[in-house]
Design an enzyme around this catalytic site. Sequence first.
Site, PDB file in Angstrom:
ATOM      1  N   GLY A  69       0.785  -1.232   0.000  1.00  0.00           N
ATOM      2  CA  GLY A  69       0.000   0.000   0.000  1.00  0.00           C
ATOM      3  C   GLY A  69       0.819   1.286   0.000  1.00  0.00           C
ATOM      4  N   SER A 107       0.960  19.378   0.211  1.00  0.00           N
ATOM      5  CA  SER A 107       0.862  18.360   1.272  1.00  0.00           C
ATOM      6  C   SER A 107      -0.101  18.887   2.326  1.00  0.00           C
ATOM      7  CB  SER A 107       2.236  18.046   1.861  1.00  0.00           C
ATOM      8  OG  SER A 107       2.880  19.218   2.276  1.00  0.00           O
ATOM      9  N   HIS A 167      24.556   3.781  30.078  1.00  0.00           N
ATOM     10  CA  HIS A 167      25.343   4.976  29.794  1.00  0.00           C
ATOM     11  C   HIS A 167      26.429   4.622  28.794  1.00  0.00           C
ATOM     12  CE1 HIS A 167      27.591   8.661  30.401  1.00  0.00           C
ATOM     13  NE2 HIS A 167      28.688   7.917  30.543  1.00  0.00           N
TER      14      HIS A 167
HETATM   15  P1  FAD Z   1      -2.977   2.107   2.361  1.00  0.00           P
HETATM   16  O1  FAD Z   1      -1.578   1.932   2.795  1.00  0.00           O
HETATM   17  O2  FAD Z   1      -3.342   3.345   1.636  1.00  0.00           O
HETATM   18  O3  FAD Z   1      -3.330   0.832   1.491  1.00  0.00           O
HETATM   19  C1  FAD Z   1      -4.540   0.705   0.836  1.00  0.00           C
HETATM   20  C2  FAD Z   1      -4.361  -0.260  -0.315  1.00  0.00           C
HETATM   21  O4  FAD Z   1      -5.635  -0.558  -0.862  1.00  0.00           O
HETATM   22  C3  FAD Z   1      -3.529   0.309  -1.461  1.00  0.00           C
HETATM   23  O5  FAD Z   1      -2.499  -0.593  -1.773  1.00  0.00           O
HETATM   24  C4  FAD Z   1      -4.510   0.443  -2.611  1.00  0.00           C
HETATM   25  O6  FAD Z   1      -3.919   0.175  -3.863  1.00  0.00           O
HETATM   26  C5  FAD Z   1      -5.522  -0.647  -2.260  1.00  0.00           C
HETATM   27  N1  FAD Z   1      -6.850  -0.428  -2.823  1.00  0.00           N
HETATM   28  C6  FAD Z   1      -7.604   0.687  -2.775  1.00  0.00           C
HETATM   29  N2  FAD Z   1      -8.809   0.466  -3.364  1.00  0.00           N
HETATM   30  C7  FAD Z   1      -8.806  -0.818  -3.780  1.00  0.00           C
HETATM   31  C8  FAD Z   1      -9.731  -1.636  -4.455  1.00  0.00           C
HETATM   32  N3  FAD Z   1     -10.948  -1.175  -4.801  1.00  0.00           N
HETATM   33  N4  FAD Z   1      -9.408  -2.901  -4.725  1.00  0.00           N
HETATM   34  C9  FAD Z   1      -8.183  -3.390  -4.382  1.00  0.00           C
HETATM   35  N5  FAD Z   1      -7.255  -2.664  -3.765  1.00  0.00           N
HETATM   36  C10 FAD Z   1      -7.560  -1.395  -3.445  1.00  0.00           C
HETATM   37  N6  FAD Z   1       2.551   6.432   8.572  1.00  0.00           N
HETATM   38  C11 FAD Z   1       3.355   6.037   9.577  1.00  0.00           C
HETATM   39  O7  FAD Z   1       2.878   5.367  10.493  1.00  0.00           O
HETATM   40  N7  FAD Z   1       4.682   6.343   9.593  1.00  0.00           N
HETATM   41  C12 FAD Z   1       5.259   7.083   8.601  1.00  0.00           C
HETATM   42  O8  FAD Z   1       6.471   7.338   8.640  1.00  0.00           O
HETATM   43  C13 FAD Z   1       4.445   7.519   7.534  1.00  0.00           C
HETATM   44  N8  FAD Z   1       4.971   8.229   6.517  1.00  0.00           N
HETATM   45  C14 FAD Z   1       4.179   8.603   5.475  1.00  0.00           C
HETATM   46  C15 FAD Z   1       4.740   9.346   4.445  1.00  0.00           C
HETATM   47  C16 FAD Z   1       3.957   9.728   3.384  1.00  0.00           C
HETATM   48  C17 FAD Z   1       4.575  10.529   2.254  1.00  0.00           C
HETATM   49  C18 FAD Z   1       2.581   9.345   3.321  1.00  0.00           C
HETATM   50  C19 FAD Z   1       1.726   9.720   2.148  1.00  0.00           C
HETATM   51  C20 FAD Z   1       2.017   8.616   4.343  1.00  0.00           C
HETATM   52  C21 FAD Z   1       2.802   8.240   5.442  1.00  0.00           C
HETATM   53  N9  FAD Z   1       2.269   7.519   6.501  1.00  0.00           N
HETATM   54  C22 FAD Z   1       3.070   7.158   7.541  1.00  0.00           C
HETATM   55  C23 FAD Z   1       0.841   7.128   6.542  1.00  0.00           C
HETATM   56  C24 FAD Z   1       0.684   5.659   6.141  1.00  0.00           C
HETATM   57  O9  FAD Z   1       1.293   5.450   4.886  1.00  0.00           O
HETATM   58  C25 FAD Z   1      -0.785   5.282   6.087  1.00  0.00           C
HETATM   59  O10 FAD Z   1      -1.395   5.641   7.299  1.00  0.00           O
HETATM   60  C26 FAD Z   1      -0.957   3.781   5.883  1.00  0.00           C
HETATM   61  O11 FAD Z   1      -0.352   3.370   4.680  1.00  0.00           O
HETATM   62  C27 FAD Z   1      -2.450   3.404   5.872  1.00  0.00           C
HETATM   63  O12 FAD Z   1      -2.562   2.038   5.682  1.00  0.00           O
HETATM   64  P2  FAD Z   1      -3.881   1.397   5.046  1.00  0.00           P
HETATM   65  O13 FAD Z   1      -3.627  -0.062   4.996  1.00  0.00           O
HETATM   66  O14 FAD Z   1      -5.068   1.887   5.760  1.00  0.00           O
HETATM   67  O15 FAD Z   1      -3.990   2.014   3.576  1.00  0.00           O
END
Ligand code: FAD
Length: 464
Positions: A40, A266, A441
């Site tokens: 993701g 952003s 330490h």
């Molecule tokens: P996502 O990681 O968004 O995954 C969702 C997945 O669902 C994606 O792969 C997408 O392709 C898939 N998908 C969507 N719709 C469909 C569909 N209809 N059918 C099949 N697949 C689908 N968080 C931290 O904790 N630490 C960090 O250092 C951090 N750094 C970040 C830096 C950046 C630049 C960004 C943008 C975010 C960062 N985050 C960080 C936030 C973190 O990336 C997200 O909170 C996290 O990825 C959310 O996880 P998720 O599984 O909910 O969704």
Amino acid sequence: MADAVRIVIIGGGPGGYVAGIRAAQRGADVTVVEKDLIGGTCLNRGCIPTKALLGSIEALHKARSGAEFGFAVGGDITPDFPRMMERKAAISKQLRDGIIAIFKKRKVKLVAGEGRIVGPGKVEVTTAEGTVELAADKIIIATGSEPARLPFFDFDQPTVLTSTSALELDAIPASLLIIGAGVIGCEFASVFSELGTQITMVEMMPQMLPLEDTRLAKQFQQIFKKKGIEVMLKTRVEGIAEYGADHITANIEGGQQITAEKMLVSIGRQPNSKGIGLETVGVETDGRGYIVINDKLETTAKDVYAIGDINGGILLAHVASYEGLIAVENCLGGNAQRDLKVVPSCIYTLPEIASIGLTEDQARDEGFEPVTGTFRLGAAGKALAIGEGVGYIQIIADHATDKVIGANMMGPHVTDLIHEIAVSIKNGLTVKQIGDTIHAHPTIGEALMEAAHDVHGESVHVVG
Ligand code: FAD
């Protein structure tokens, strides 16, 4: 033996893939549907790629500090940006391959395609080969979020970047206007300023990193200033005056204009909740499109759960993964409740920032009588030894009970250190218990112990 519970998970980010593995460990029949890359946003467009670039610029920064550390490096030390980007891509791939290997070992089925719910217990997936129908006893929605797009910016212009396209640049921009001085904007500013980009940040709130402690945010702004990063607070971008071929000019509130080679927007995230068939089963969303859930992560539809960014709770990878575990527990007949009172918040800049629990002001607002203890890293042997004596550790405690209720920190490795406070708050430990624990330490960790002693005015290494 009863048939295994069939769980279909839509989305393979840190919410979905972690839920998939845990469900398989617990004996469920699991399918994860992913339309793009496994891992993701976190693994491919977020946490990991940004931290891989930060790893490169930390090394670059150290190499450039040779005179301070007592060594000379022949010739100019210049970034090799394409190589940094290759390294970043290789790290993401290594982690993706690791997940695929675990899926195979645990017999988690991965269907590559776009999933949508088409009725109770039914998910349809559009794959490269055609449509696949999946039957499910339980469905977990983990479709995540994407960069929020303000309608008055044209995101088709090559000069307008989101966090996703900023991670795919093929050259270092000479100048960068960053709209939004939150976590993501600050992490990109840290990377590109070390690479020589001239950076201006515009933030409409009165402080950068608006969710952090005010004192910490102010000190951090001074550090950015020393690096030559200009931060304009309480300022709005009103629109774009010109989309040039190699530059962009933005209109800033008050009649000012800023021109830069690229502009990074952003300003937050928006949920991936459209087109996934929520209406077919009655899953409700809030006004912003995030899925409504209860503490068991159940949606308003029977046997449908929503985890991670898509439920709009705290948009962090570790929260998404934690929620994956809770949802699986409940899919398999458990009664687990989500508890987001103790969530570490980490910002991977130079220096790093980490916070948890209540700030001093929040503690007062919640009726505590907060007492604080602080230790400056300029007095910590380890921080000086590694050339990173900037920052501090502050612990916030409740005067009545001596229990730890919060902390904020800035400095080297604080994103690792914060977990000592997480365990303390979660388990109701007191400041005295932290202070009575022997810390090695010289470490940055002992600065945390000193901060605990300072709550009682007894830090040995604080003058006065
Ligand atoms: P996502 O990681 O968004 O995954 C969702 C997945 O669902 C994606 O792969 C997408 O392709 C898939 N998908 C969507 N719709 C469909 C569909 N209809 N059918 C099949 N697949 C689908 N968080 C931290 O904790 N630490 C960090 O250092 C951090 N750094 C970040 C830096 C950046 C630049 C960004 C943008 C975010 C960062 N985050 C960080 C936030 C973190 O990336 C997200 O909170 C996290 O990825 C959310 O996880 P998720 O599984 O909910 O969704």
